[in-house]
Design a protein around this motif. Structure first.
Motif, PDB file in Angstrom:
ATOM      1  N   ARG A   1      39.333   7.630  -6.511  1.00  0.00           N
ATOM      2  CA  ARG A   1      39.204   8.291  -7.807  1.00  0.00           C
ATOM      3  C   ARG A   1      39.706   9.716  -7.669  1.00  0.00           C
ATOM      4  O   ARG A   1      39.153  10.491  -6.903  1.00  0.00           O
TER       5      ARG A   1
ATOM      6  N   ASN B   1      30.480  25.362 -18.984  1.00  0.00           N
ATOM      7  CA  ASN B   1      29.533  24.323 -19.395  1.00  0.00           C
ATOM      8  C   ASN B   1      29.379  24.203 -20.899  1.00  0.00           C
ATOM      9  O   ASN B   1      28.959  23.173 -21.393  1.00  0.00           O
ATOM     10  N   THR B   2      29.630  25.276 -21.615  1.00  0.00           N
ATOM     11  CA  THR B   2      29.532  25.191 -23.063  1.00  0.00           C
ATOM     12  C   THR B   2      30.522  26.158 -23.706  1.00  0.00           C
ATOM     13  O   THR B   2      30.316  27.361 -23.716  1.00  0.00           O
TER      14      THR B   2
ATOM     15  N   ASN C   1      42.192  17.282 -22.585  1.00  0.00           N
ATOM     16  CA  ASN C   1      42.311  18.376 -21.629  1.00  0.00           C
ATOM     17  C   ASN C   1      43.148  17.955 -20.445  1.00  0.00           C
ATOM     18  O   ASN C   1      43.447  16.777 -20.252  1.00  0.00           O
TER      19      ASN C   1
ATOM     20  N   ASN D   1      39.935  18.311 -16.457  1.00  0.00           N
ATOM     21  CA  ASN D   1      38.588  17.767 -16.270  1.00  0.00           C
ATOM     22  C   ASN D   1      38.723  16.437 -15.540  1.00  0.00           C
ATOM     23  O   ASN D   1      39.822  15.899 -15.435  1.00  0.00           O
ATOM     24  N   PRO D   2      37.610  15.847 -15.060  1.00  0.00           N
ATOM     25  CA  PRO D   2      37.743  14.534 -14.410  1.00  0.00           C
ATOM     26  C   PRO D   2      38.321  13.477 -15.347  1.00  0.00           C
ATOM     27  O   PRO D   2      38.899  12.502 -14.896  1.00  0.00           O
ATOM     28  N   GLN D   3      38.153  13.646 -16.652  1.00  0.00           N
ATOM     29  CA  GLN D   3      38.703  12.699 -17.627  1.00  0.00           C
ATOM     30  C   GLN D   3      39.524  13.467 -18.645  1.00  0.00           C
ATOM     31  O   GLN D   3      39.121  14.560 -19.043  1.00  0.00           O
TER      32      GLN D   3
ATOM     33  N   ILE E   1      38.201  14.518 -24.515  1.00  0.00           N
ATOM     34  CA  ILE E   1      37.044  15.350 -24.861  1.00  0.00           C
ATOM     35  C   ILE E   1      36.307  14.730 -26.044  1.00  0.00           C
ATOM     36  O   ILE E   1      35.104  14.500 -25.988  1.00  0.00           O
TER      37      ILE E   1
ATOM     38  N   ILE F   1      32.279  22.250 -25.817  1.00  0.00           N
ATOM     39  CA  ILE F   1      32.842  21.360 -24.799  1.00  0.00           C
ATOM     40  C   ILE F   1      32.638  21.918 -23.396  1.00  0.00           C
ATOM     41  O   ILE F   1      32.194  23.046 -23.221  1.00  0.00           O
ATOM     42  N   ARG F   2      32.958  21.080 -22.402  1.00  0.00           N
ATOM     43  CA  ARG F   2      32.895  21.473 -20.997  1.00  0.00           C
ATOM     44  C   ARG F   2      34.313  21.571 -20.444  1.00  0.00           C
ATOM     45  O   ARG F   2      35.145  20.708 -20.726  1.00  0.00           O
TER      46      ARG F   2
ATOM     47  N   CYS G   1      30.986  20.357 -14.972  1.00  0.00           N
ATOM     48  CA  CYS G   1      31.183  18.929 -14.709  1.00  0.00           C
ATOM     49  C   CYS G   1      30.926  18.512 -13.269  1.00  0.00           C
ATOM     50  O   CYS G   1      30.213  17.556 -13.019  1.00  0.00           O
ATOM     51  N   THR G   2      31.533  19.181 -12.292  1.00  0.00           N
ATOM     52  CA  THR G   2      31.508  18.608 -10.960  1.00  0.00           C
ATOM     53  C   THR G   2      30.624  19.386  -9.999  1.00  0.00           C
ATOM     54  O   THR G   2      30.586  19.075  -8.822  1.00  0.00           O
ATOM     55  N   GLU G   3      29.934  20.384 -10.487  1.00  0.00           N
ATOM     56  CA  GLU G   3      29.104  21.182  -9.583  1.00  0.00           C
ATOM     57  C   GLU G   3      27.911  20.362  -9.085  1.00  0.00           C
ATOM     58  O   GLU G   3      27.573  19.323  -9.652  1.00  0.00           O
ATOM     59  N   GLU G   4      27.263  20.868  -8.038  1.00  0.00           N
ATOM     60  CA  GLU G   4      26.117  20.172  -7.461  1.00  0.00           C
ATOM     61  C   GLU G   4      24.896  20.288  -8.362  1.00  0.00           C
ATOM     62  O   GLU G   4      24.695  21.289  -9.021  1.00  0.00           O
ATOM     63  N   VAL G   5      24.077  19.230  -8.351  1.00  0.00           N
ATOM     64  CA  VAL G   5      22.828  19.269  -9.098  1.00  0.00           C
ATOM     65  C   VAL G   5      21.781  19.889  -8.192  1.00  0.00           C
ATOM     66  O   VAL G   5      21.672  19.514  -7.029  1.00  0.00           O
TER      67      VAL G   5
END
Lengths: 105, 155
Positions: free
Chosen positions: B27, B66-67, B91, B94-96, B99, B117-118, B150-154
């Motif tokens: 991916r 993020n917003t 976009n 982004n990973p996709q 939007i 949007i992100r 989107c891709t940052e750590e939780v």
């Protein structure tokens, strides 16, 4: 459930009105990793619909790129008194509805 | 050229790296301009895309990806025979590539939508409007993002 809806309570016939909606939802992208390294599964709202007295006036497909707690604003023409119904549908069987009334003079 | 130890090791390393590529590449981390173009083609098909009529209101520099507030509007009378059918926002990184897709009609009165949007990176955002006569109108904006989404750590 936890939705904020902003629809004018009164409008003149033929007036263009703005509708603003905000619903509380995490909109987890499915691209983030937890500290342990595993992917956090996707959990988003995928679809939003607004019906005015039963007929659809606005619809949206949402993707992970929509920010958490999705906010949507759009317009419609006030035609007759009645009810706006809002529906959010998402992953894991998520479904939420809200409604608002309008008086058209 | 004789097979030296250095050469042997570099070859062996190359083979190992090549062997792991299919796993790593399953991916792609980010959508690419190619994916954006494919997503645009998904929306418009073979139809030509014109510029004009559509306006994309988005801050050119955002601190927090993020917003990001965004408004798309289209110059259209919004009558029964001349209206905006849909607005598609895409976009580049982004990973996709998608939007949101927004479906309007003559009863919308005004062809304008807003959302938040992100954005995972500094990149190009593209908005495309499909009119009732099946013509497509496009606008793009370059946005600089200082904190990605989107891709940052939780935590």
């Amino acid at each position: 459930m936890a939705a904020l809806i902003n629809v004018p309570t009164k409008a003149k016939r033929g007036e263009i009105i703005e509708i603003r909606t905000l619903t509380s939802h995490i909109m987890e992208t499915g691209f983030r990793h937890a500290a342990a390294g595993d992917l956090v599964p996707r959990d988003i709202i995928t679809s939003f619909t607004c019906r005015y007295n039963g007929s659809e006036v606005f619809r949206a497909d949402l993707f992970p790129a929509i920010a958490a707690n999705p906010y949507l604003s759009f317009f419609t023409v006030a035609k007759e008194s009645g009810k706006f119904e809002f529906e959010w549908i998402g992953d894991n069987g998520y479904a939420s509805t809200a409604s608002a009334s309008i008086t058209v003079e | 050229m004789p097979t030296t130890r250095r050469r042997f090791l570099s070859l062996a390393g190359g083979v190992t790296a090549a062997g792991t590529i299919p796993i790593v590449m399953l991916r792609p981390l980010n959508a690419t301009p190619t994916m954006l173009n494919a997503a645009i083609r998904n929306v418009v098909g073979e139809a030509p895309i014109r510029t004009g009529k559509i306006k994309l209101d988005i801050p050119p520099l955002v601190e927090n990806g993020n917003t990001v507030p965004m408004t798309v509007s289209v110059a259209s009378p919004m009558t029964a025979d001349d209206y905006v059918r849909s607005i598609h926002v895409l976009n580049e990184k982004n990973p996709q590539p998608n939007i949101g897709n927004f479906y309007l009609g003559p009863s919308s009165g005004r062809a304008q939508i807003s959302t938040r949007i992100r954005l995972a990176d500094s990149q190009k955002v593209v908005a495309i409007a499909r009119l009732s006569d099946d013509t497509f109108w496009q606008i793009a904006a370059e946005i600089v993002v200082t904190l990605a989404a989107c891709t940052e750590e939780v935590n």
